[in-house]
Design a protein around this motif. Sequence first.
Motif, short mmCIF file in Angstrom:
data_model
loop_
_atom_site.label_atom_id
_atom_site.label_comp_id
_atom_site.label_asym_id
_atom_site.label_seq_id
_atom_site.Cartn_x
_atom_site.Cartn_y
_atom_site.Cartn_z
N THR A 78 1.17 -0.82 0.39
CA THR A 78 0.09 0.23 -0.18
C THR A 78 1.06 1.12 0.28
N VAL A 79 0.05 2.59 -0.01
CA VAL A 79 0.68 3.63 0.73
C VAL A 79 1.05 4.22 1.87
N CYS A 80 2.64 3.78 1.63
CA CYS A 80 3.16 4.54 2.83
C CYS A 80 4.12 5.09 2.65
N HIS A 81 4.72 6.21 3.69
CA HIS A 81 5.62 6.67 3.67
C HIS A 81 7.00 6.37 4.63
N GLU A 82 7.94 7.29 3.83
CA GLU A 82 9.58 6.89 4.33
C GLU A 82 10.01 6.77 6.24
N ARG A 83 9.17 7.89 6.17
CA ARG A 83 9.08 7.49 8.08
C ARG A 83 7.69 8.59 8.34
N PHE A 84 6.61 7.43 8.65
CA PHE A 84 5.28 8.16 8.94
C PHE A 84 5.31 9.04 10.37
N THR A 85 4.91 9.90 10.73
CA THR A 85 5.49 10.60 12.43
C THR A 85 3.87 11.09 12.82
N GLN A 86 3.60 11.81 13.76
CA GLN A 86 2.59 11.77 14.55
C GLN A 86 2.82 13.78 13.88
N LYS A 87 3.17 13.88 13.14
CA LYS A 87 3.55 15.26 12.30
C LYS A 87 3.98 15.47 10.64
N THR A 88 4.06 13.58 10.10
CA THR A 88 3.56 13.79 8.90
C THR A 88 3.10 14.73 7.98
N TRP A 89 1.00 14.83 8.79
CA TRP A 89 -0.18 14.72 7.92
C TRP A 89 0.07 16.58 8.02
N GLY A 90 1.03 17.11 9.25
CA GLY A 90 0.03 18.35 9.86
C GLY A 90 -0.34 18.40 11.02
N PRO A 91 -1.85 19.24 11.57
CA PRO A 91 -1.98 19.96 10.05
C PRO A 91 -1.16 20.88 10.79
N LEU A 92 -0.02 21.92 9.79
CA LEU A 92 0.59 22.70 9.66
C LEU A 92 -0.63 24.18 9.16
N ASN A 93 -0.40 24.86 10.27
CA ASN A 93 -0.76 25.95 10.07
C ASN A 93 -2.46 25.80 9.15
N ASN A 94 -3.70 24.71 10.51
CA ASN A 94 -4.25 24.96 9.75
C ASN A 94 -5.07 23.81 8.17
N TYR A 95 -4.03 23.13 7.63
CA TYR A 95 -4.18 22.82 6.74
C TYR A 95 -3.24 21.02 6.62
N MET A 96 -3.97 19.80 6.09
CA MET A 96 -3.69 19.25 6.60
C MET A 96 -2.85 17.85 5.54
N ILE A 97 -1.35 18.64 5.16
CA ILE A 97 -0.68 17.97 3.69
C ILE A 97 -0.36 16.20 3.47
N LYS A 98 -0.91 15.77 2.76
CA LYS A 98 -0.38 14.78 2.38
C LYS A 98 0.61 14.23 1.25
N ASN A 99 1.97 15.08 1.21
CA ASN A 99 2.67 15.17 0.59
C ASN A 99 3.22 13.90 0.12
N PRO A 100 2.69 13.44 -1.34
CA PRO A 100 3.22 12.80 -2.21
C PRO A 100 5.29 12.24 -2.11
N PHE A 101 6.07 13.21 -1.69
CA PHE A 101 7.32 13.05 -1.73
C PHE A 101 7.56 12.06 -0.63
N ASP A 102 6.97 12.46 -0.03
CA ASP A 102 7.01 11.27 1.64
C ASP A 102 6.57 9.85 1.15
N TRP A 103 6.28 9.49 0.04
CA TRP A 103 5.17 8.06 0.32
C TRP A 103 6.40 7.26 -0.61
N VAL A 104 6.50 5.87 -0.16
CA VAL A 104 6.90 4.80 -0.63
C VAL A 104 6.06 3.08 -1.03
N PHE A 105 6.03 2.87 -1.41
CA PHE A 105 4.90 1.94 -1.36
C PHE A 105 5.47 0.52 -0.77
#
Length: 336
Positions: free
Chosen positions: A192-219
């Motif tokens: 499945t789509v995973c992350h290089e390193r998934f942590t509490q902060k990976t998706w934010g919310p950053l400044n009220n945005y939740m961002i799922k950045n494809p550059f963090d992804w690995v399969f």
Amino acid sequence: MLQKMLEDQYGITVEEYVKIDTYDALRGNGWLYLISKPTGKEEEDIAELEKIAEHLRNYGDQNVPVFLQSKEGHLITTWEQKKYCVLANRQIEEQKKIKLGRKLARFHERGRRVPFQIERSGRIGQWKSLWEKRLEQMEKVWNGLLFQTPEDEFQRMFIDSFPYYLGLTENAIQYLVDSEIDDEPVETDSGTVCHERFTQKTWGPLNNYMIKNPFDWVFDHRSRDLAEWTRERYFHNFQTYDVELKRFFEEYQSIAPLSPFSWRLLYSRLIFPLHYFECIESYYITTSEQDKKLLEEKLSRILRQSGEYERFLAGFYQLTDAPIKRLNIPILEWLY
């Protein structure tokens, strides 16, 4: 400068520049544009990530951005001798309280349904060879240092501690290999789509945005994200992680219960001392004296907590209510 690039290369006019965590971003017409550097990635890598992002959006994930093509039709654009990618996200104000366990499980469930072959960002089935390679490289460095006087405190700690972490890594590899031999993966164990390193902060919310950045992804296998989130929470506060861990795994499994194979892969990844490897590797790469000092403190903390980490590993299955007996999940005898 970036505003000019957007206008020139993409024909988009924006109202303002915003800094979101480490991202440069621009806002305008109800969209948020993230400017990313495609460090080390080719056009083919980006094209694959773009297909994955499109798949996730089609399955209803609103926090996955769109890769924009430049006027020339490229995903990577060159501007003033630098390469950039532009990701666009609708501006959605994110609710403050999210159940991260549930969100991650849903993300993995969508990612599992990717309808095409992943060529570029796959890590499925590669853990063993990657771990062995890292271990070999580190052993080489260690052997080279054995017969000389340590240059500094960091080197002394590394020389003394490596045999222990070598043993721990061999345990992780053995546990992984046994899991792959003993246990049949089930349907939910597909990549499945995973992350290089998934942590509490990976998706934010950053400044009220939740961002799922494809550059963090690995399969990869979903247990990668679960293990790395767990590791980060443990080191974030090794006295109070238990409540958070229990809740996170309950949330996750309310959407996607873990198979015996998933539990075992997750556990093998927690045994593998990634935190130790990253600390040593970073020290020998960096040229900054300040970073070296911080990494020396970090290593000292890791070593002080090694007994505590063993206790954490010993209690992990109980803490997360893994059905060890029912699923016949083996434990590491030496931890008890």
